[in-house]
Design a protein around this motif. Sequence first.
Motif, short mmCIF file in Angstrom:
data_model
loop_
_atom_site.label_atom_id
_atom_site.label_comp_id
_atom_site.label_asym_id
_atom_site.label_seq_id
_atom_site.Cartn_x
_atom_site.Cartn_y
_atom_site.Cartn_z
N LEU A 42 0.84 -1.20 0.00
CA LEU A 42 0.00 0.00 0.00
C LEU A 42 0.87 1.25 0.00
O LEU A 42 1.87 1.32 0.72
CB LEU A 42 -0.92 0.02 1.23
CG LEU A 42 -1.79 -1.22 1.49
CD1 LEU A 42 -2.49 -1.10 2.82
CD2 LEU A 42 -2.80 -1.40 0.37
N ASN A 43 0.46 2.23 -0.77
CA ASN A 43 1.13 3.52 -0.81
C ASN A 43 0.23 4.58 -0.20
O ASN A 43 -0.99 4.41 -0.12
CB ASN A 43 1.48 3.90 -2.25
CG ASN A 43 2.35 5.15 -2.33
OD1 ASN A 43 3.13 5.44 -1.43
ND2 ASN A 43 2.22 5.90 -3.41
N ILE A 44 0.81 5.69 0.22
CA ILE A 44 0.02 6.75 0.84
C ILE A 44 -0.77 7.51 -0.22
O ILE A 44 -0.24 7.90 -1.27
CB ILE A 44 0.92 7.71 1.65
CG1 ILE A 44 0.08 8.78 2.36
CG2 ILE A 44 1.98 8.35 0.75
CD1 ILE A 44 0.87 9.60 3.36
N ALA A 45 -2.06 7.68 0.02
CA ALA A 45 -2.92 8.46 -0.86
C ALA A 45 -3.01 9.90 -0.38
O ALA A 45 -2.89 10.84 -1.17
CB ALA A 45 -4.31 7.84 -0.93
N SER A 46 -3.23 10.08 0.90
CA SER A 46 -3.30 11.41 1.50
C SER A 46 -3.06 11.26 2.98
O SER A 46 -3.29 10.19 3.56
CB SER A 46 -4.66 12.08 1.23
OG SER A 46 -5.70 11.30 1.80
N ILE A 201 -1.02 -0.72 -4.38
CA ILE A 201 -0.33 -0.62 -5.65
C ILE A 201 0.10 -2.00 -6.15
O ILE A 201 0.48 -2.14 -7.31
CB ILE A 201 0.90 0.31 -5.58
CG1 ILE A 201 1.91 -0.19 -4.55
CG2 ILE A 201 0.47 1.74 -5.27
CD1 ILE A 201 3.22 0.59 -4.57
N GLU A 202 0.05 -3.00 -5.27
CA GLU A 202 0.40 -4.36 -5.67
C GLU A 202 -0.31 -5.34 -4.75
O GLU A 202 -0.29 -5.18 -3.53
CB GLU A 202 1.91 -4.57 -5.59
CG GLU A 202 2.37 -5.99 -5.92
CD GLU A 202 3.87 -6.17 -5.72
OE1 GLU A 202 4.63 -5.38 -6.31
OE2 GLU A 202 4.27 -7.07 -4.96
N VAL A 203 -0.96 -6.35 -5.34
CA VAL A 203 -1.65 -7.39 -4.58
C VAL A 203 -1.14 -8.74 -5.07
O VAL A 203 -1.27 -9.06 -6.25
CB VAL A 203 -3.18 -7.30 -4.74
CG1 VAL A 203 -3.85 -8.41 -3.93
CG2 VAL A 203 -3.69 -5.94 -4.27
#
Length: 280
Positions: A42-46, A201-203
């Motif tokens: 997971l990447n930061i969205a906000s 961003i990746e699963v």
Amino acid sequence: MKISLRLILLPLLLLLGDSTTHSAIPAKGNRADGQTVIREKLNIASGTIALDLDLNQLGAADAVATEARRDVFRFDSGPASFFTVLVFNNVLRGAEPGSISLSWAKSRSLPESLSASVDQLVLERTAPGADFELIVRDNQTGFVFFNIEGAVFNYDAASRALTIPEGRLLLSKEFAQKLGRPQDAGSVAGKISLAARMYPIEVTTLVNGGTQSVKLPARDQRTAAPSASAGPDIIVGDIGSLGGLAQFGSASGEVGLGVGTTSCNNGNVDFDFFQLPNPD
């Protein structure tokens, strides 16, 4: 997906090697009733980052403190942020090297000792083996202001919310020297907290420990950048944060170099990776 790219610096020679391979078919020997693990990157969205600072600790050596002074400075995560965590079956396993740029609204002034770096501050997850897991530094000069101690990551899978309730901000050796108080290096200068929303961003689906499939999910409308593409769009989201540039041998004065990259899907359609020689 992390892909290792090795560039051999010889005339007219470019070697691509060690690409991570993934299969959409269960690995040989996997049982249909085997253990299945869903691993998400997971990447930061906000997000919002708050620095609760002891202003007396940020003053020069000749400053006279008459009483305790504390103030909270709130930043938004900037668009250049790339801060990823790994989640296994909805349970947080940890953060990977990366950084969150601290975007300041400039509605008021930062403390003088920080103001020169107002547009350049980042919260960084350092590489494994570093003295501190998290630091606050100037992204342009590399100057470290604070080392962070006692930070605890919390993750809520239902809302994909990542939080750090509070971590202790310690004056770095460099910052203490800049302030004229080298003896105060390591002293507590305040607290830091983080509240962020993450997106995948990746699963990766793992069965009996073997990779069964890998998917780069499409960005939804809430996290898609204005430049998001129609269809799948594979981009390099990060270069080198998982280890940086490394040398792989040398010959006749030429060296082989490699750098790790992280791929992302900037499109609105999912993208699947398959193991060669699958033509998909």
